[in-house]
Design a protein around this motif. Structure first.
Motif, short mmCIF file in Angstrom:
data_model
loop_
_atom_site.label_atom_id
_atom_site.label_comp_id
_atom_site.label_asym_id
_atom_site.label_seq_id
_atom_site.Cartn_x
_atom_site.Cartn_y
_atom_site.Cartn_z
N ASN A 273 81.39 -52.86 -51.07
CA ASN A 273 79.96 -53.33 -50.78
C ASN A 273 79.87 -54.20 -49.50
O ASN A 273 79.46 -55.35 -49.79
N HIS B 83 75.60 -55.33 -44.45
CA HIS B 83 74.97 -54.48 -43.53
C HIS B 83 74.75 -55.48 -42.22
O HIS B 83 74.18 -56.60 -42.20
N GLU C 47 73.89 -55.93 -37.97
CA GLU C 47 72.68 -55.49 -36.91
C GLU C 47 73.50 -54.55 -35.84
O GLU C 47 74.76 -54.76 -35.68
N LYS C 48 72.96 -53.29 -35.50
CA LYS C 48 73.74 -52.40 -34.81
C LYS C 48 73.25 -52.60 -33.29
O LYS C 48 71.87 -53.11 -32.97
N LYS D 40 78.80 -49.55 -42.60
CA LYS D 40 77.69 -50.80 -42.87
C LYS D 40 78.22 -51.82 -42.12
O LYS D 40 77.16 -52.41 -41.46
N SER D 41 79.14 -52.04 -41.94
CA SER D 41 79.52 -53.73 -41.26
C SER D 41 80.13 -53.50 -40.08
O SER D 41 80.65 -54.48 -39.22
#
Length: 393
Positions: A13, A16, A18-19, A44-45
């Motif tokens: 888990n 998340h 920011e891209k 996600k990371s």
């Protein structure tokens, strides 16, 4: 982060993030159960990775998969993903028999490819894929796409820790074992379908074979023995559910690999006692064991046992003692326990971005891994897994 519950929670888990604007957009070919571990969870990371779309033979299955995992687009076909100019990279978690074709198609479309192991069905296909001109820089193709066989365990620091205790020139024997519990497999699985390039050597054996090559730093000269067990119903009899193979490496050094897809629930492999060869004298002998080769984030440990002898002038042993130590190597970054898949994704992105990679599965390694698989299947009498027959025009 020594608490195993906390470690596993953060691994599965991750936060998340920011891209970035230059994010690598992935397309996934097939709604395979391994895709979340290989890509979706570690993405996600990663600020430079976004899973954009998926396609499957059954669109409804793809739609359900996309909804579960937060993938924004569902395409009608694999080719539609390859035709999308916004997609930078492709994950191929398809059955083994489809790897060769869709890896070549993806590369021809200019996409980087993260290819589930085993890379292809046999050594011939491995040569065809990894030695294809499309991967060689040329005036018309100065920056070829990146192709990586997803041996995720290779990227976890536990393997590097294990190898740091090994002096390759002193190795006499290597033994490796793996298993999947019986209740996690069934006769209907793709592992037991010959036309899909199934078998325990393809499923778990490739982990063992690759580990042997990394430990010796060389490829085997011969497979001297390969014993298998398979269903004898006339339909699945060419697909082993268990095997034990012995190889000879340069310098007449031996190695044994064994695995089963019908293992017990609780399992601890027996560590072999090889002993000394006739006429050999040792001052120190070392046994190094890596527990948890495949899924080190769940649990792993490197055990080092050194046995020392002091001999008198007459050759008699006057003193003997043993020293033992154990180490683990988990790595936490920004509060997240990185699993092997996260390390793998990091290096894949680094290679795409032209940055330095600290560990990599070279194309030559993938080719040699498949050569070992073929050697064992030939020795077993089951025969090599069939080729797809696909050729890139």
């Amino acid at each position: 982060m020594s608490n195993p519950i906390t470690r596993l929670w953060t691994a599965f888990n991750p936060p998340h993030v920011e891209k970035r604007k230059d994010v690598i957009r992935f397309g996934v070919l097939g709604a395979a159960g391994i895709a979340p571990l290989t890509l979706i969870i570690p993405a996600k990371s990663h600020p430079e990775v976004f899973v954009q779309c998926i396609a499957a033979r059954d669109r409804k299955r793809a739609e359900a998969f996309a909804k579960t995992h937060g993938i924004p687009e569902v395409k009608d076909s694999y080719q539609e993903i390859l035709d999308d100019p916004t997609i930078t990279a492709i994950l191929i978690p398809l059955p083994n028999s489809h790897h060769h074709e869709w890896a070549l198609r993806s590369l021809a479309a200019g996409k980087h490819v993260l290819l589930e192991k085993p890379c292809v069905s046999n050594h011939k296909e491995a040569l065809s894929l990894f030695q294809h001109p499309i991967l060689t820089p040329s005036p018309s193709n100065p920056t070829p796409p990146v192709l990586l066989e997803a041996f995720h365990n290779t990227f976890h620091p536990s393997l590097s820790l294990f190898l740091s205790y090994i002096s390759r020139e002193d190795i006499a024997h290597v033994d490796t074992a793996s298993m999947i519990p019986w209740w996690l497999t069934s006769k209907a699985d793709i592992h037991f379908r010959y036309e899909l390039a199934g078998g325990s050597m393809m499923a778990m054996g490739v982990y063992s074979f690759s580990a042997l090559r990394y430990v010796f730093g060389a490829s085997p000269e011969e497979c001297t023995r390969c014993e298998t067990k398979s269903y004898t119903d006339g339909m699945h009899d060419k697909c082993d559910w268990q095997f034990e193979a012995e190889f000879t490496f340069p310098g007449d050094r031996k190695a044994v690999a064994r695995s089963t897809l019908r293992g017990p629930t609780a399992w601890k492999p027996k560590v072999p006692d090889e002993g000394l060869g006739e006429g050999m004298t040792k001052v120190r002998s070392r046994e190094v064991t890596l527990w948890g080769l495949v899924h080190a984030v769940v649990w792993h440990r490197v055990d080092v046992v050194d046995v020392f002898e002091v001999r008198g002038k007459d050759g008699r042993v006057v003193k003997t003692w043993t020293e033992k130590k154990s180490e683990k190597k988990y790595e936490v970054r920004d509060g997240e326990q990185w699993m092997s898949y996260r390390f793998q994704l990091e290096e894949f992105v680094n290679r795409i971005k032209g940055r330095e990679t600290r560990w990599w599965v070279e194309g030559e390694d993938s080719v040699e891994h498949m050569r070992m698989v073929d050697m064992a299947y030939v020795k077993s009498g089951l025969g090599v897994r069939p080729s797809s027959g696909f050729h890139l025009e």
